[in-house]
Motif scaffolding. Sequence first.
Motif, PDB file in Angstrom:
ATOM      1  N   GLY A   1      31.716  86.724 -43.246  1.00  0.00           N
ATOM      2  CA  GLY A   1      32.772  85.823 -43.673  1.00  0.00           C
ATOM      3  C   GLY A   1      33.980  85.549 -42.812  1.00  0.00           C
ATOM      4  O   GLY A   1      34.227  84.414 -42.444  1.00  0.00           O
ATOM      5  N   SER A   2      34.770  86.549 -42.486  1.00  0.00           N
ATOM      6  CA  SER A   2      36.017  86.298 -41.760  1.00  0.00           C
ATOM      7  C   SER A   2      35.860  86.440 -40.249  1.00  0.00           C
ATOM      8  O   SER A   2      36.840  86.364 -39.518  1.00  0.00           O
ATOM      9  N   ASP A   3      34.640  86.614 -39.792  1.00  0.00           N
ATOM     10  CA  ASP A   3      34.393  86.903 -38.377  1.00  0.00           C
ATOM     11  C   ASP A   3      33.897  85.659 -37.643  1.00  0.00           C
ATOM     12  O   ASP A   3      32.868  85.084 -37.998  1.00  0.00           O
ATOM     13  N   CYS A   4      34.632  85.266 -36.619  1.00  0.00           N
ATOM     14  CA  CYS A   4      34.263  84.067 -35.857  1.00  0.00           C
ATOM     15  C   CYS A   4      33.594  84.397 -34.522  1.00  0.00           C
ATOM     16  O   CYS A   4      33.351  83.512 -33.719  1.00  0.00           O
ATOM     17  N   HIS A   5      33.266  85.659 -34.279  1.00  0.00           N
ATOM     18  CA  HIS A   5      32.655  86.076 -33.018  1.00  0.00           C
ATOM     19  C   HIS A   5      31.168  85.721 -33.015  1.00  0.00           C
ATOM     20  O   HIS A   5      30.409  86.251 -33.820  1.00  0.00           O
TER      21      HIS A   5
END
Length: 153
Positions: A26-30
């Motif tokens: 969810g909050s990870d854009c990597h």
Amino acid sequence: MNMPTKLRPATEQFSEGRVIILGVAGSDCHVVANKLIEYELRASGFDVINLGACTSVDEFVNAFQSHPDADAMVIGSVNGHAYEDLKALRDAKDNLLIPCPIIVGGNLGVTRDQAAKTKEKLLALGVDYVLEDAAELLLLLHQLPRRNVFIAE
């Protein structure tokens, strides 16, 4: 005796037709590791449904509903927020919305203790496997039994 014209590696033959749903929590854009894992899985013969970065549990559920033949779901997280991002997995697993094995890996904490605690929490949410090294993924996927491809309509 007919000999095959092209020999394929045993791992590719084993992987052919197996579907893996891949995404980043969810909050990870990597996405660098995500893209490298996708490349390795495809090169090994898997069919990969890559949902990319910042994938919610609802998006993973929807992906499984669209691909009920998926053999596994692989979720990465390198920002240390995997547990918070995946809390809704417990409900999804309890309601059989994701009946395939769920594998989580990445950087699960700043310290070894924090990572170990996060691993235990993820397992309590219904995650089936928590990997510390991406190199373990292919071996694990090859050990998992194929799911029944005859899904009732």
